[in-house]
Design an enzyme around this catalytic site. Structure first.
Site, PDB file in Angstrom:
ATOM      1  N   CYS A   4      32.126  20.254 -18.033  1.00 55.52           N
ATOM      2  CA  CYS A   4      31.734  21.158 -19.113  1.00 55.52           C
ATOM      3  C   CYS A   4      32.597  22.416 -19.204  1.00 55.52           C
ATOM      4  CB  CYS A   4      30.277  21.577 -18.928  1.00 55.52           C
ATOM      5  SG  CYS A   4      29.981  22.469 -17.372  1.00 55.52           S
TER       6      CYS A   4
ATOM      7  N   GLU B 281      26.023  14.358 -21.193  1.00 56.56           N
ATOM      8  CA  GLU B 281      25.496  15.737 -21.159  1.00 56.56           C
ATOM      9  C   GLU B 281      26.636  16.737 -21.068  1.00 56.56           C
ATOM     10  OE1 GLU B 281      24.056  18.977 -18.082  1.00 56.56           O
ATOM     11  OE2 GLU B 281      25.674  17.496 -18.029  1.00 56.56           O
TER      12      GLU B 281
ATOM     13  N   ARG C 296      17.562  26.578 -19.263  1.00 57.74           N
ATOM     14  CA  ARG C 296      18.828  25.849 -19.183  1.00 57.74           C
ATOM     15  C   ARG C 296      19.005  24.981 -20.431  1.00 57.74           C
ATOM     16  NH1 ARG C 296      21.718  24.574 -14.552  1.00 57.74           N
ATOM     17  NH2 ARG C 296      23.248  22.878 -14.712  1.00 57.74           N
TER      18      ARG C 296
ATOM     19  N   ARG D 158      21.227  22.454 -22.606  1.00 55.35           N
ATOM     20  CA  ARG D 158      22.322  21.503 -22.497  1.00 55.35           C
ATOM     21  C   ARG D 158      22.300  20.555 -23.689  1.00 55.35           C
ATOM     22  NH1 ARG D 158      23.923  24.669 -19.453  1.00 55.35           N
ATOM     23  NH2 ARG D 158      24.742  24.412 -17.327  1.00 55.35           N
TER      24      ARG D 158
END
Length: 456
Positions: free
Chosen positions: A101, A139, A183, A185
Site C-alpha cells: 500500500c 485490500e 482503520r 481500507r
C-alpha cells in the site's frame, strides 16, 4: 463481573462470530502478499483450504509458517515472490491479498503506479489472468480512492474487469466489524462474469456489536458514567465546529482522547505551555502565534515563522526577552532571518514522544501502522465532565502521574482481531510492524462470508 471483564476473557476472534453462520462448503484459495495471515485466518474459518501462499518478507514468512504450515507432509506450496508466479498446477476458487500500500499511503512517497511496489499490480493481473479464480479480494489503503489517485484506481479496476470479472470496491472501517480501531481500507472484489450470480454481490453492512478500548486491552480501567451533552458554543470557540474533526469526535461531547500538539488547538489539545511552567503572559504569546501562524499574509506555508516586527503589532508591549525565555524553555525556536515558530512543529511527532493518549472508554484508537505510532492508552478513566477543567484534570490525574501505557504487540493483535492462539513474533518491534501491516481479520471474515454465497 463487568461486561469488559467478560470480554477480556474471550478470544476476540470469537467475539465477532456469534451472529454469523459459518459456511461449511470447502473452497480453495491462494494467499498473495500473505504477510502473517490476516486473510488466511478468516478464510480457513469459513471452510477454505489454502493451496499456496506468496510472501518475500523473511520475518513475516517465519510468523506465517509458525502459525499455519506445521505439517511437513502438507501439499501447500510456498510460492515466494509474486513476480515468479504463473499458472498453478491446481484450480483456485478465490485469490486474496493485501497488495503493498505504500505507493498510495500518506506515510509513503505517493508515487502510485510509478513506485516499483505499485507495479506489483501488473503481477496481480497476470496471476488472475492465468489462473482464472471464481473471485478475488484485494485490500489497500484508503488513499487509493482519493482524487489524486483516481487514475490509478481506474486503471486497476479497468484491467481486472477486462480479465473477465465484475469488479466492485468499497472502503470498509474495522470499527464497523467489531474492533475498536479507526482503520479505513479499500477492498476490491471481483466475481468471474460467467458465474450465474456475478452481479448480485454487495458489501457487508456494519455489525451492531460495538466495543471500546477497555473491552479489548487488558490492564485499563472502565467507568460506566454517562457523558454530558453540550452546545457546540461551549466546546468550540465561537461555536464553529472545525471541519477537520474525525468520525469519533462528537460535536456535543468531550473528546475521549487528548492530542499533544503545539500547532493545533481544541478542548483536548495539550500544548507545551500546558506542561511546562509558564506565566499567563507567556501563554498569551503562544496562543497569538498559534492563531496567526497559518495566515497567508505572513507567508505561503501552512504554518510560518512570525518575526518580532509582526508579533509586536499583535502583542502589546512585547519585549524580545519574552520570546527568548520561551526559546530557552524549548517551546519556541528562532529561525534565522524569519522569526519564531514552535519547537514542536509536527503533529506526528507529538510532544515528549507522545502524539495521543486515548481514554479507556474511547470507541476506537487511531489506525495501527507498520512504522508504529506515538499513541498511548490511559490506564484509568477520566470522569470529569466540565469543559473548562477537562484538560487540566487529564494532565493532573493521568499525564503527570504517568497513568498511561504504550500499546504492546499483543494489544496490536487484539485490535486487529487475531485469535488468542496466534503466535506472535518474538520481537515486540517486529510483532507490531507485522500487525500494523496486516488486514483486520473480522473485516475479511464478514466480507468473504457474503462473497462465498455468490460463487459456491
Amino acid at each position: 463481573m463487568q461486561i469488559s471483564d467478560k470480554i477480556q476473557q474471550l478470544d476476540l476472534f470469537q467475539l465477532f462470530k456469534p451472529n454469523l453462520v459459518t459456511i461449511k462448503t470447502k473452497f480453495t484459495f491462494l494467499d498473495l502478499f500473505a504477510g502473517i495471515g490476516g486473510f488466511r485466518i478468516p478464510l480457513s474459518e469459513l471452510g477454505g483450504i489454502c493451496m499456496g501462499y506468496s510472501e518475500i518478507d523473511k520475518e513475516a514468512i517465519k510468523t506465517y509458517q509458525k502459525n499455519f504450515v506445521t505439517d511437513p507432509d502438507s501439499n501447500e506450496l510456498f510460492l515466494g515472490d509474486i513476480t515468479n508466479i504463473n499458472q498453478l498446477p491446481f484450480d483456485i476458487d478465490v485469490i486474496v491479498g493485501g497488495v503493498p500500500c505504500q505507493p498510495w499511503s500518506i506515510a509513503g512517497k505517493l508515487k502510485g503506479l510509478d513506485d516499483p511496489r505499485g507495479k506489483l499490480w501488473l503481477d496481480v493481473f497476470r496471476v488472475v489472468e492465468l489462473n482464472k479464480p471464481k473471485a478475488f479480494i484485494f485490500e489497500n489503503v484508503k488513499g487509493l480512492t482519493e482524487p489524486r489517485n483516481k487514475g490509478s484506481l481506474n486503471y486497476i479496476i479497468s484491467n481486472l474487469t477486462t480479465l473477465g470479472y465484475v469488479v466492485k470496491y468499497q472502503v470498509l472501517n474495522s470499527y464497523d466489524f467489531g474492533l475498536p480501531q479507526d482503520r479505513d481500507r479499500i477492498f476490491i472484489v471481483g466475481i468471474r462474469n460467467d458465474l450465474e450470480n456475478c452481479w448480485g454481490f454487495t458489501f457487508p453492512k456494519p455489525l451492531d456489536n460495538k466495543i471500546k478500548l477497555c473491552d479489548v486491552i487488558t490492564g485499563i480501567q472502565k467507568s460506566d458514567f454517562v457523558k454530558k451533552k453540550f452546545s457546540p458554543k461551549i466546546l468550540f470557540e465561537g461555536g464553529k465546529v472545525p471541519a477537520s474533526r474525525g468520525r469519533f469526535q462528537k460535536v456535543d461531547e468531550l473528546n475521549d482522547f487528548f492530542t499533544f500538539a503545539d500547532i493545533r488547538d481544541g478542548h483536548t489539545t495539550v500544548h507545551s505551555w500546558d506542561l511546562t511552567e509558564t506565566s499567563d503572559r507567556e501563554k498569551l504569546i503562544c496562543k497569538v502565534i498559534l492563531k496567526n501562524r497559518r495566515k497567508k499574509i505572513y507567508g505561503p506555508k501552512d504554518g510560518n515563522p512570525l518575526s518580532f516586527e509582526v508579533l509586536e503589532k499583535l502583542i502589546p508591549n512585547l519585549d524580545p526577552q519574552e520570546l527568548d525565555s520561551l526559546v530557552q524553555k524549548e517551546i519556541l525556536r528562532s529561525v534565522e532571518d524569519k522569526g519564531y515558530e514552535f519547537a514542536n512543529s509536527k503533529i506526528s511527532s507529538g510532544i515528549n514522544g507522545i502524539s495521543k493518549i486515548f481514554l479507556p472508554q474511547s470507541n476506537a484508537i487511531a489506525t495501527l501502522t507498520a512504522t508504529g505510532t506515538r499513541d498511548f492508552v490511559a490506564t484509568v478513566s477520566l470522569e470529569c465532565q466540565e469543559p473548562e477543567l477537562y484538560k487540566q484534570s487529564f494532565i493532573q490525574k493521568i499525564y503527570l502521574p504517568y497513568k498511561f501505557k504504550p500499546l504492546t504487540a499483543q494489544d496490536y493483535a487484539k485490535l486487529q482481531g487475531f485469535p488468542e492462539s496466534f503466535q506472535i513474533a518474538d520481537s515486540e518491534t517486529t510483532g507490531k510492524h507485522q500487525f500494523g501491516n496486516a488486514v483486520s481479520v473480522p473485516v475479511v471474515y464478514n466480507l468473504a462470508k457474503v462473497l462465498l454465497k455468490f460463487i459456491l
